[in-house]
Design a protein around this motif. Sequence first.
Motif, short mmCIF file in Angstrom:
data_model
loop_
_atom_site.label_atom_id
_atom_site.label_comp_id
_atom_site.label_asym_id
_atom_site.label_seq_id
_atom_site.Cartn_x
_atom_site.Cartn_y
_atom_site.Cartn_z
N GLY A 217 -31.14 111.22 21.60
CA GLY A 217 -32.50 110.74 21.52
C GLY A 217 -33.38 111.68 20.71
O GLY A 217 -33.20 112.90 20.72
N ARG A 218 -34.33 111.09 20.02
CA ARG A 218 -35.18 111.90 19.16
C ARG A 218 -36.15 112.77 19.96
O ARG A 218 -36.43 113.91 19.58
CB ARG A 218 -35.96 111.00 18.21
N ALA A 219 -36.66 112.25 21.06
CA ALA A 219 -37.60 113.04 21.86
C ALA A 219 -36.93 114.27 22.47
O ALA A 219 -37.46 115.39 22.36
CB ALA A 219 -38.24 112.17 22.94
N PRO A 220 -35.76 114.14 23.11
CA PRO A 220 -35.08 115.35 23.60
C PRO A 220 -34.72 116.31 22.48
O PRO A 220 -34.78 117.54 22.67
CB PRO A 220 -33.83 114.80 24.28
N ALA A 221 -34.34 115.77 21.31
CA ALA A 221 -34.02 116.65 20.19
C ALA A 221 -35.24 117.43 19.74
O ALA A 221 -35.16 118.63 19.44
CB ALA A 221 -33.46 115.83 19.03
N ALA A 222 -36.40 116.76 19.70
CA ALA A 222 -37.64 117.45 19.32
C ALA A 222 -37.99 118.53 20.35
O ALA A 222 -38.43 119.63 19.99
CB ALA A 222 -38.78 116.44 19.20
#
Length: 447
Positions: free
Chosen positions: A6-11
Motif C-alpha cells: 500500500g502506498r500509505a504504509p510505504a509513505a
Amino acid sequence: MTSRIGRAPAALALASGLFVALYLYLLRDVGPANDEWTFLLYRPPNFHGILDEYNAQPVATEILLYRGWARLFGPDERLPLLAAYSAMHVGVAWLAFGLARRRVGEWAAAGAAVLILFLGRAWETILSPGSLTFVLPTLAACLAWYALDRPRRALLWAAGAALAAASLCGGLVLSILLGLAAEAIAARRRAVWWLVGAGAIPLAGWYAVKLATDPVVVGAGAPTVDLGGGLRELPLWPVKLLASAAGAVLGLPPAGGAVVLAVVVGALALAAWRGQLAVTPRAIGLAVTLGATLGATTLARAATTPPTTSRYLYFPAVVGLLLAIELARGLPRPSGRLAVGLGTAVVAGAAALGVAEMRDGKVFYRRSADGTAARMGAVRIAGDRLPPDFLVVEPSRLAYTRAEVDRFVARFGAGALHDRDELARALPESRVAAAQILARAGIRPSR
C-alpha cells in the motif's frame, strides 16, 4: 513492492526512516544528561536502588534499562540506547496508524502518524532516552488499544507485558488503566479487564513495597510534588496544557494551540448537534485517559512548572489526536484533490516545524550533556586533590560528590566523562565550569 504493502504504509515507512536518520544525526555528539545521570549515579543494582521512588513515582524499568545498557555497552556507547528509544517512538506512530486506518482511512491515518513522528514541540521527550517515563507508557497504551481492536492472544499478551513494564516506569500508567477500565465498563469486554490487571498488579505491588519499606527519593535535588500548589492551579492549568498539546500536534506554539483546540471543540460540537459524533467505548476510554492525565499532571507539576513545558506534551498530544480520530470516525470523509492537497500541506508544514523544534532542542540538550561530562571529567582529573565529599551542584539540580564520581568510574569506566583533550574541545561554558573545579584542586586546565 508499493502495490503489495500500500502506498500509505510505504509513505509512512519512508517518513519513519527519515525520522530515525534525523534523530541519530542530531544526537551524534550528545551524551547522557539530567535524569540519565541520576539513574546511573545514584542507583546501585540492589533492592532499594531499583525500587525506590523518584519524583514520587516508580522508575524501576528505567533503572534496569540504564544499568543493563551501561553494563553491556558502556555509557559512552549511545547508539544501542538511541536505536532502541527511537524504535519505541516509531512504534507509537505505527500503532497510531493501525488504530486510525480503520476509522479515517489509510492516508489520513498515515498523516496522523507522521504528525506523531515529528512532534517536535515535545522535543524533551522525543530526544532524551531519559524520558522513557513518557514514551514507554504511550507505547504500551497504543499497543493495548491496538490489541483490543484485533483480539488475538499473542497481541493481548504483548500488550499486558508492555503495561506491566510501563507500570514501573513513571506515573502515566494509572491514567491509562483508568481509561481501559472505563472502556471495559462501556463495552462490557472481559479482555479489557485482563489488561487492566496486567498493569495494575505490578503497580499495586510497588506501592505495597513503598508503604512497607518507606523508601526515600534518591538523587540530590529531585523535585517534590506540591499537591496544594497543584490544586490552586485547577482548572485553568490543565486547559492550557491541553491547548499546548493540541498545538504541538501541528508544530504550533501555545497561542496557536488555543486556536486549534477551539476549532476542534467547535467541529466536534457541531458534529454532536448533527448526530454524527461517534461516542464509542473507545472514545470514552480515551477521554478518561486524557482527563486523568491532565488532572494528575496538574496536581504533580502545576505549582512549579508552566503548562507549556515540552516534556509534558507528548502523551496528551498522542492521546488527544487518537481521541479526535475516534470521535470523527462517523463523519463524512473529505475527498478530491483540494482536500488531499490541503491535508498534505498541513502535515508537511507541521513536520517541518517539528524538525526545527528538534534541532533547537538538541542545542539545549547538548549544552546540558556537555556541561555534565565536563564537570564530572574535571572531578575525575582532579582526583585526590579534591576531598571525597566535594560536592558539585549543576544548573539542572543534578548534584554529586567526588566519591560518587569515583564509584561510577569503578562500575562503568570513564568513557562518558570528558578527559583533558575533550575538555579542550568542549563548549565554552563547559570549559569555564570545568576550570572552576580544577582551580579548586590547584590545577590549570590545558589549552
